[in-house]
Scaffold this active site. Structure first.
Site, PDB file in Angstrom:
ATOM      1  N   ARG A   1      35.437 -28.917  14.540  1.00 60.53           N
ATOM      2  CA  ARG A   1      36.418 -27.928  14.098  1.00 60.53           C
ATOM      3  C   ARG A   1      37.636 -28.614  13.476  1.00 60.53           C
ATOM      4  O   ARG A   1      38.224 -28.099  12.532  1.00 60.53           O
ATOM      5  CB  ARG A   1      36.823 -27.042  15.289  1.00 60.53           C
TER       6      ARG A   1
ATOM      7  N   ARG B   1      38.437 -15.597  21.641  1.00 60.49           N
ATOM      8  CA  ARG B   1      39.610 -16.488  21.683  1.00 60.49           C
ATOM      9  C   ARG B   1      40.543 -16.250  20.507  1.00 60.49           C
ATOM     10  O   ARG B   1      41.718 -16.630  20.563  1.00 60.49           O
ATOM     11  CB  ARG B   1      39.177 -17.953  21.783  1.00 60.49           C
TER      12      ARG B   1
ATOM     13  N   HIS C   1      31.420 -13.849  16.876  1.00 56.03           N
ATOM     14  CA  HIS C   1      30.933 -15.081  17.499  1.00 56.03           C
ATOM     15  C   HIS C   1      31.019 -14.880  19.013  1.00 56.03           C
ATOM     16  O   HIS C   1      32.086 -14.497  19.514  1.00 56.03           O
ATOM     17  CB  HIS C   1      31.837 -16.263  17.155  1.00 56.03           C
TER      18      HIS C   1
ATOM     19  N   GLU D   1      29.219 -19.226  22.143  1.00 53.28           N
ATOM     20  CA  GLU D   1      28.634 -20.393  21.475  1.00 53.28           C
ATOM     21  C   GLU D   1      28.881 -21.659  22.303  1.00 53.28           C
ATOM     22  O   GLU D   1      28.065 -22.574  22.285  1.00 53.28           O
ATOM     23  CB  GLU D   1      29.253 -20.548  20.076  1.00 53.28           C
TER      24      GLU D   1
ATOM     25  N   HIS E   1      25.260 -16.264  17.890  1.00 55.64           N
ATOM     26  CA  HIS E   1      24.948 -17.421  18.756  1.00 55.64           C
ATOM     27  C   HIS E   1      24.438 -17.004  20.148  1.00 55.64           C
ATOM     28  O   HIS E   1      23.287 -17.240  20.461  1.00 55.64           O
ATOM     29  CB  HIS E   1      26.117 -18.402  18.912  1.00 55.64           C
TER      30      HIS E   1
ATOM     31  N   ASP F   1      25.136 -20.242   8.715  1.00 54.97           N
ATOM     32  CA  ASP F   1      26.413 -20.561   9.368  1.00 54.97           C
ATOM     33  C   ASP F   1      27.229 -21.614   8.614  1.00 54.97           C
ATOM     34  O   ASP F   1      27.849 -21.299   7.605  1.00 54.97           O
ATOM     35  CB  ASP F   1      26.137 -20.964  10.821  1.00 54.97           C
TER      36      ASP F   1
HETATM   37 ZN   LIG Z   1      29.960 -18.839  12.415  1.00 52.19          ZN
END
Ligand SMILES: [Zn+2]
Length: 433
Positions: A85, A209, A233, A236, A270, A321
């Site tokens: 990330r 989140r 999402h 995941e 996911h 993705d």
């Molecule tokens: Zn994604």
């Protein structure tokens, strides 16, 4: 005969879960009008080719095509989703609208070449301005999909916090949707500028989140009111599941089941760490799961409980993705192969047909179309005329019997076997593109 009527006949056509010869598909106005052994002379004879519904990529972040090959060194000895990330945020920080357009164009072109005729773009990088409110990149995305000619479901994505109750990080400010009201106004503005024949909208909350609980509930309510798909999402990463326990008192999927009316419009992307009981509840309500096996492998996310998802009709779709690799045949192959390795048995992705190839091709076609709320994914009257063809003379498919073709595609083919694609009745010669 209407002026724009086309009668398409390939050597083999994917119909009712098997390849059949002698089938004609009549198309008018970009829509499939008739299908069957109609005894009509084809106006488009696709020799040496098999005709399939265009593939549906139910979860993409096109701009992440710009990350390909980046973030793959590990000076600390190992990386995780969270270190990846950081690499993604480094890309986002200085990305200009022109660069964003280039990455999207490359991703969409590559998708078309891979037989993907519909992309569900889970779009959260909204602003050109680093502290922005301009939503300029939404427009760039829509324009680029239109120029390339791929069908777009713009899954406009709300993003509000840098973690539970935390302010946005610097890099996340370009994702900020500020308020639900403002977000919905932007959705309406986008709705007015789409090409109705090939573009539509859905709604996403990025994750538990990134969007406060009460706003997730509001966004879902609005998706239901507008009768569009609602994506998120979900589960995941174990760290996200733990944080949800800490802040919401439940794992994300369980919390959603208790706070929104989960139905066939709801797509959990996911669900890697969803425990059996909550996954069962999700599936029983009609909720869908979008799996992205190549990305989940690349990021070291884990392996979802696919054996529980696959038997449910319509429940299992796939997405490219992060677009490190764009090949839905490879995605669906990984769905089955990771399970074989994990469970030490073969034939995990099956339904009542006991046929993994048919089940997995459904994941890349009809299940994806239903998850995005588009009338694609199957060759039948009333659906959009979106197709891809496979070259039966390609060295990978040469010599395969008609009965074995579906399995040969799922377990052997790559995107390179795709010869041409058709979106809304218009053919593109992807191999010469
Ligand atoms: Zn994604």
């Amino acid at each position: 005969m209407p002026d724009d009527e086309a009668i398409i006949e390939a050597d083999l056509t994917w119909l009712d879960g098997r390849f059949q010869a002698g089938v004609q598909v009549v198309v008018t106005g970009g829509i499939i009008a008739k299908v069957g052994r109609l005894g009509r002379a084809p106006t488009q004879r696709l020799s040496g080719r098999a005709l399939l519904p265009g593939l549906v990529n139910a979860h993409s972040h096109a701009f992440q095509r710009g990350l390909r090959g980046r973030g793959e060194t590990y000076p600390q000895g190992a990386g995780t989703f969270w270190t990846w990330r950081e690499a993604m945020y480094a890309l986002v920080r200085d990305l200009t609208p022109d660069e964003f357009r280039r990455h999207c164009r490359r991703a969409f072109h590559e998708m078309l070449r891979a037989g993907i005729t519909t992309v569900g773009e889970f779009h959260y990088l909204h602003h050109a301005d680093p502290v922005g409110r301009d939503y300029a990149l939404d427009d760039v995305l829509v324009e680029t999909a239109g120029e390339v000619g791929i069908r777009l479901v713009l899954i406009e994505t709300a993003y509000r916090t840098g973690g539970f109750g935390e302010p946005l990080l610097e890099a996340q400010r370009r994702f900020d949707t500020h308020s639900t009201d403002g977000f919905l106004q932007q959705l309406d503005r986008l709705g007015r500028r789409l090409d109705d024949a090939t573009q539509s909208l859905a709604i996403a909350a990025h994750s538990v989140r990134a969007v406060p609980a009460e706003e997730i509930v509001e966004l879902h309510r609005e998706a239901a009111r507008r009768d569009v798909a609602f994506h998120m999402h979900l589960e995941e990463q174990r760290r996200e599941v733990q944080a949800a326990w800490d802040h919401l008192g439940a794992p994300p999927m369980a919390w959603l089941l208790d706070h929104i009316r989960v139905d066939a419009r709801c797509v959990a992307v996911h669900a890697t760490h969803a425990e059996p009981d909550r996954l069962e509840r999700w599936l029983r309500t009609g909720g869908r799961i979008c799996l992205c096996p190549l990305t989940e492998a690349n990021l070291g996310d884990g392996i979802a409980d696919v054996a529980r998802i696959a038997p449910r009709r319509g429940a299992m779709c796939v997405g490219s993705d992060c677009n490190t690799r764009i090949d839905l045949f490879e995605e669906i192959r990984w769905l089955e192969y990771t399970q074989r390795l994990h469970r030490q048995r073969r034939g995990v992705c099956i339904d009542t047909r006991s046929n993994p190839a048919a089940r997995l091709l459904d994941a890349a076609t009809i299940d994806g179309a239903e998850a995005l709320g588009v009338a694609a994914g199957r060759i039948e009257p009333g659906r959009v005329a979106d197709f891809c063809t496979l070259d039966l003379a390609h060295p990978i498919l040469e010599g395969v019997s008609d009965d074995s073709l579906a399995a040969a595609i799922v377990f052997g083919a790559t995107a390179e076997c795709v010869r041409d694609v058709c979106v809304a009745g218009r053919w593109c010669e992807v191999r010469s593109a």
